[in-house]
Scaffold this motif. Structure first.
Motif, short mmCIF file in Angstrom:
data_model
loop_
_atom_site.label_atom_id
_atom_site.label_comp_id
_atom_site.label_asym_id
_atom_site.label_seq_id
_atom_site.Cartn_x
_atom_site.Cartn_y
_atom_site.Cartn_z
N PHE A 105 0.32 10.77 4.02
CA PHE A 105 0.76 10.20 2.75
C PHE A 105 2.20 10.62 2.50
CE2 PHE A 105 -3.78 10.74 2.49
CZ PHE A 105 -4.24 9.59 1.88
N GLU A 106 2.92 9.76 1.79
CA GLU A 106 4.29 10.07 1.37
C GLU A 106 4.33 9.93 -0.15
OE1 GLU A 106 8.25 7.62 1.77
OE2 GLU A 106 7.71 8.57 3.69
N VAL A 107 4.81 10.97 -0.81
CA VAL A 107 4.90 10.97 -2.26
C VAL A 107 6.35 11.24 -2.65
CG1 VAL A 107 4.09 12.06 -4.40
CG2 VAL A 107 2.53 11.82 -2.46
N GLU A 108 6.89 10.38 -3.50
CA GLU A 108 8.25 10.56 -4.03
C GLU A 108 8.14 11.19 -5.41
OE1 GLU A 108 10.85 9.89 -2.15
OE2 GLU A 108 9.91 8.61 -0.64
N VAL A 109 8.81 12.33 -5.59
CA VAL A 109 8.74 13.08 -6.84
C VAL A 109 10.14 13.19 -7.42
CG1 VAL A 109 8.11 15.30 -7.88
CG2 VAL A 109 6.77 14.41 -5.96
N LEU A 165 6.82 9.51 -8.72
CA LEU A 165 7.37 8.17 -8.88
C LEU A 165 6.66 7.17 -7.99
CD1 LEU A 165 11.15 9.15 -8.80
CD2 LEU A 165 9.71 8.74 -10.81
N CYS A 166 6.09 7.66 -6.89
CA CYS A 166 5.48 6.77 -5.92
C CYS A 166 4.60 7.58 -5.00
CB CYS A 166 6.59 6.09 -5.13
SG CYS A 166 6.03 5.17 -3.72
N ALA A 167 3.47 7.04 -4.63
CA ALA A 167 2.59 7.67 -3.63
C ALA A 167 2.02 6.55 -2.77
CB ALA A 167 1.48 8.46 -4.30
N GLU A 168 2.14 6.71 -1.45
CA GLU A 168 1.63 5.68 -0.55
C GLU A 168 1.12 6.29 0.75
OE1 GLU A 168 4.77 2.91 0.29
OE2 GLU A 168 6.13 4.48 0.93
N ARG A 169 0.21 5.58 1.37
CA ARG A 169 -0.26 5.95 2.71
C ARG A 169 0.84 5.58 3.69
NH1 ARG A 169 -4.53 3.60 0.20
NH2 ARG A 169 -6.34 4.94 -0.12
#
Length: 110
Positions: free
Chosen positions: A93-97, A105-109
């Motif tokens: 997963f990639e999460v933008e904080v 701000l965003c979380a995606e596989r």
């Protein structure tokens, strides 16, 4: 009747807080952060208002039971963000904080 109104008001007040903690794991569109930076600017750790640990904690709330594998301070869509990479159950997963508020701000596989 007064108790019923208070209970309904309480349920309504708590609903947004509960939904704010669940982040969709979909494609992320353009991000809106709080610290503006230009593409190509030299990114320095002292530009962030929150620590990498705070960003990591926020990302782990968005993807519970995951393990942080990498965290990087970077420019995304003109804003300073932490990109937090996580691993859970064989999925990355990639999460933008937001580097200014620790808001996810965003979380995606990946």
């Amino acid at each position: 009747m007064k108790t019923l109104i208070s209970a309904a008001a309480l349920a309504f007040a708590l609903a947004p807080a509960a939904s704010a903690q669940t982040t969709p794991l979909d494609e992320c569109g353009p991000l809106q952060g709080t610290i503006r930076v230009a593409d190509g600017d030299l990114i320095q750790p002292d530009m962030a208002r929150v620590s990498p640990e705070d960003a990591s904690d926020a990302a782990l709330r968005a993807v519970p039971d995951a393990t942080v594998t990498e965290i990087e301070l970077e420019e995304e869509d003109g804003f300073l963000v932490y990109e937090v990479d996580l691993w859970r159950d064989g999925v990355e997963f990639e999460v933008e904080v937001d580097a200014g508020t620790a808001e996810v701000l965003c979380a995606e596989r990946d």
